[in-house]
Design a protein around this motif. Structure first.
Motif, mmCIF file in Angstrom:
data_model
loop_
_atom_site.group_PDB
_atom_site.id
_atom_site.type_symbol
_atom_site.label_atom_id
_atom_site.label_comp_id
_atom_site.label_asym_id
_atom_site.label_seq_id
_atom_site.Cartn_x
_atom_site.Cartn_y
_atom_site.Cartn_z
ATOM 1 N N SER A 75 0.850 -1.189 0.000
ATOM 2 C CA SER A 75 0.000 0.000 0.000
ATOM 3 C C SER A 75 0.886 1.239 0.000
ATOM 4 C CB SER A 75 -0.936 0.000 1.202
ATOM 5 O OG SER A 75 -0.206 0.189 2.385
ATOM 6 N N ILE A 76 0.342 2.298 -0.544
ATOM 7 C CA ILE A 76 1.076 3.558 -0.605
ATOM 8 C C ILE A 76 0.172 4.692 -0.134
ATOM 9 C CG2 ILE A 76 2.669 2.879 -2.439
ATOM 10 C CD1 ILE A 76 0.872 4.235 -4.434
ATOM 11 N N ALA A 77 0.772 5.749 0.331
ATOM 12 C CA ALA A 77 0.020 6.906 0.803
ATOM 13 C C ALA A 77 -0.471 7.731 -0.386
ATOM 14 C CB ALA A 77 0.917 7.765 1.697
ATOM 15 N N ASN B 11 1.657 10.229 -5.949
ATOM 16 C CA ASN B 11 1.000 11.306 -6.682
ATOM 17 C C ASN B 11 -0.077 10.757 -7.606
ATOM 18 O OD1 ASN B 11 4.304 12.458 -7.055
ATOM 19 N ND2 ASN B 11 2.873 13.265 -5.573
ATOM 20 N N LEU B 12 0.213 9.628 -8.247
ATOM 21 C CA LEU B 12 -0.784 8.996 -9.122
ATOM 22 C C LEU B 12 -1.988 8.510 -8.316
ATOM 23 C CD1 LEU B 12 1.530 6.999 -11.560
ATOM 24 C CD2 LEU B 12 0.277 9.107 -12.033
ATOM 25 N N ALA B 13 -1.730 8.017 -7.107
ATOM 26 C CA ALA B 13 -2.834 7.576 -6.250
ATOM 27 C C ALA B 13 -3.742 8.755 -5.909
ATOM 28 C CB ALA B 13 -2.294 6.939 -4.968
ATOM 29 N N TRP B 14 -3.148 9.899 -5.579
ATOM 30 C CA TRP B 14 -3.938 11.094 -5.268
ATOM 31 C C TRP B 14 -4.713 11.554 -6.500
ATOM 32 C CZ3 TRP B 14 -4.805 16.042 -6.738
ATOM 33 C CH2 TRP B 14 -5.463 16.863 -5.829
ATOM 34 N N LYS B 15 -4.060 11.508 -7.658
ATOM 35 C CA LYS B 15 -4.731 11.934 -8.889
ATOM 36 C C LYS B 15 -5.902 11.006 -9.207
ATOM 37 C CE LYS B 15 -3.710 13.525 -13.529
ATOM 38 N NZ LYS B 15 -2.674 13.785 -14.520
ATOM 39 N N TRP B 16 -5.690 9.692 -9.060
ATOM 40 C CA TRP B 16 -6.782 8.735 -9.280
ATOM 41 C C TRP B 16 -7.937 9.040 -8.335
ATOM 42 C CZ3 TRP B 16 -8.853 5.420 -5.672
ATOM 43 C CH2 TRP B 16 -9.839 4.544 -6.159
ATOM 44 N N LEU B 17 -7.614 9.267 -7.061
ATOM 45 C CA LEU B 17 -8.644 9.554 -6.065
ATOM 46 C C LEU B 17 -9.431 10.809 -6.430
ATOM 47 C CD1 LEU B 17 -9.732 8.914 -3.097
ATOM 48 C CD2 LEU B 17 -8.160 10.712 -2.411
ATOM 49 N N ALA C 190 -5.925 6.124 5.356
ATOM 50 C CA ALA C 190 -6.252 5.872 3.949
ATOM 51 C C ALA C 190 -4.975 5.679 3.141
ATOM 52 C CB ALA C 190 -7.065 7.028 3.380
ATOM 53 N N HIS C 191 -4.804 4.493 2.606
ATOM 54 C CA HIS C 191 -3.684 4.166 1.736
ATOM 55 C C HIS C 191 -4.219 3.461 0.505
ATOM 56 C CE1 HIS C 191 -1.401 4.985 5.375
ATOM 57 N NE2 HIS C 191 -0.342 5.104 4.594
ATOM 58 N N PHE C 192 -3.527 3.650 -0.595
ATOM 59 C CA PHE C 192 -3.923 3.014 -1.846
ATOM 60 C C PHE C 192 -3.307 1.627 -1.890
ATOM 61 C CE2 PHE C 192 -3.904 2.014 -6.284
ATOM 62 C CZ PHE C 192 -5.081 2.570 -6.750
ATOM 63 N N GLU C 193 -4.114 0.654 -2.289
ATOM 64 C CA GLU C 193 -3.657 -0.731 -2.402
ATOM 65 C C GLU C 193 -4.417 -1.401 -3.537
ATOM 66 O OE1 GLU C 193 -4.481 -1.133 1.574
ATOM 67 O OE2 GLU C 193 -6.623 -1.395 1.328
ATOM 68 N N ALA C 194 -4.031 -2.606 -3.868
ATOM 69 C CA ALA C 194 -4.650 -3.296 -5.002
ATOM 70 C C ALA C 194 -6.159 -3.437 -4.828
ATOM 71 C CB ALA C 194 -4.006 -4.666 -5.191
ATOM 72 N N ALA C 195 -6.634 -3.666 -3.607
ATOM 73 C CA ALA C 195 -8.064 -3.857 -3.360
ATOM 74 C C ALA C 195 -8.864 -2.569 -3.522
ATOM 75 C CB ALA C 195 -8.274 -4.421 -1.964
ATOM 76 N N THR C 196 -8.186 -1.440 -3.614
ATOM 77 C CA THR C 196 -8.890 -0.158 -3.739
ATOM 78 C C THR C 196 -9.768 -0.141 -4.980
ATOM 79 O OG1 THR C 196 -7.043 0.926 -2.633
ATOM 80 C CG2 THR C 196 -8.578 2.347 -3.803
ATOM 81 N N PHE C 197 -9.278 -0.716 -6.070
ATOM 82 C CA PHE C 197 -10.057 -0.759 -7.308
ATOM 83 C C PHE C 197 -11.302 -1.622 -7.158
ATOM 84 C CE2 PHE C 197 -5.759 -0.044 -9.311
ATOM 85 C CZ PHE C 197 -6.014 1.251 -9.704
ATOM 86 N N PRO D 13 1.805 2.600 -13.886
ATOM 87 C CA PRO D 13 2.818 2.490 -12.830
ATOM 88 C C PRO D 13 2.213 2.349 -11.434
ATOM 89 C CG PRO D 13 3.350 4.306 -14.315
ATOM 90 C CD PRO D 13 1.971 3.824 -14.668
ATOM 91 N N LEU D 14 1.079 2.964 -11.208
ATOM 92 C CA LEU D 14 0.398 2.852 -9.920
ATOM 93 C C LEU D 14 -0.074 1.420 -9.701
ATOM 94 C CD1 LEU D 14 -0.923 4.107 -7.385
ATOM 95 C CD2 LEU D 14 -2.887 4.677 -8.839
ATOM 96 N N VAL D 15 -0.677 0.842 -10.705
ATOM 97 C CA VAL D 15 -1.164 -0.530 -10.609
ATOM 98 C C VAL D 15 0.001 -1.487 -10.382
ATOM 99 C CG1 VAL D 15 -2.348 -2.382 -11.853
ATOM 100 C CG2 VAL D 15 -3.205 -0.045 -11.997
ATOM 101 N N ALA D 16 1.094 -1.280 -11.116
ATOM 102 C CA ALA D 16 2.270 -2.141 -10.964
ATOM 103 C C ALA D 16 2.852 -2.035 -9.558
ATOM 104 C CB ALA D 16 3.321 -1.777 -12.001
ATOM 105 N N THR D 17 2.848 -0.853 -8.993
ATOM 106 C CA THR D 17 3.404 -0.656 -7.651
ATOM 107 C C THR D 17 2.596 -1.387 -6.596
ATOM 108 O OG1 THR D 17 4.320 1.494 -8.250
ATOM 109 C CG2 THR D 17 4.010 1.066 -5.913
ATOM 110 N N VAL D 18 1.290 -1.254 -6.627
ATOM 111 C CA VAL D 18 0.476 -1.893 -5.589
ATOM 112 C C VAL D 18 0.309 -3.388 -5.819
ATOM 113 C CG1 VAL D 18 -0.737 0.199 -4.933
ATOM 114 C CG2 VAL D 18 -1.730 -1.280 -6.669
#
Length: 197
Positions: A2-4, A65-71, A115-122, A181-186
């Motif tokens: 997970s990432i912030a 940053n990509l996680a924030w943009k997606w959100l 709140a952290h971004f992780e694969a299950a977020t989608f 890149p966000l998907v690959a990271t999580v």
């Protein structure tokens, strides 16, 4: 993994902006004749475009940053869809609409530390902790943009959840390359192995 969530900062290329401005001014001073001006005009557009891009800058694109943009993109699109749902049921109060939506977005983007971004977020967008502030701000939004004094909050929350799921899917599909890149990271190494296999 997970990432912030972290709002991207915009980085401007001031060196390029200054350089292109100098080229533009030098070219303009040498275009004193009508023939010289005609030759310079296409180059002037090119310099002006480079100056604009350099001043506009680019956003940071780290996974956080990509996680924030997606959100933010998902939330914006879900809010717009939810207002359409409300508009089908009642007339929206136009004088309050802009301020109410702005207040809702501000409240919704005030993310909890958990709140952290992780694969299950989608997969579980509507129940993800990042959208908890939006769920909490939904009732004040409804009260601000409608004339309702009573309404079924459970049903409207379910409508908003559907809007969140649809917006998340649309944002990911429409911006697949940007968010790869966000998907690959999580997804981590297991996700990479599954995709390669």
């Amino acid at each position: 993994m997970s990432i912030a969530f972290r709002k991207p900062e915009r980085h401007r290329d001031l060196v390029t902006a200054v350089r292109e401005t100098v080229f533009l001014l030098l070219g303009a001073s040498s275009a004193a004749t009508p023939d010289g001006f005609a030759k310079f005009l296409p180059r002037a557009y090119g310099h002006a475009e480079k100056i604009t891009k350099a001043f506009k800058g680019v956003d940071e694109a780290a996974p956080e940053n990509l996680a924030w943009k997606w959100l933010s993109m998902t939330l914006s699109q879900a809010t717009a869809q939810f207002l359409v749902v409300l508009r089908r049921q009642t007339k929206l109060v136009g004088t309050e609409l802009d301020g109410a939506v702005a207040a809702f977005i501000d409240d919704a983007m005030d993310l909890p530390d958990t709140a952290h971004f992780e694969a299950a977020t989608f997969l579980h967008t509507a129940t993800h902790p990042a959208f908890e502030p939006a769920r909490g701000a939904l009732q004040p939004l409804i009260q601000a943009v409608t004339t309702w004094t009573q309404f079924d909050m459970v049903r409207l929350q379910a409508d908003f959840d559907r809007c969140l799921h649809a917006a998340s899917a649309h944002v990911c599909a429409a911006n697949h390359e940007e968010f790869a890149p966000l998907v690959a990271t999580v997804a981590g190494p297991a996700g990479e192995a599954a995709r390669a296999g």
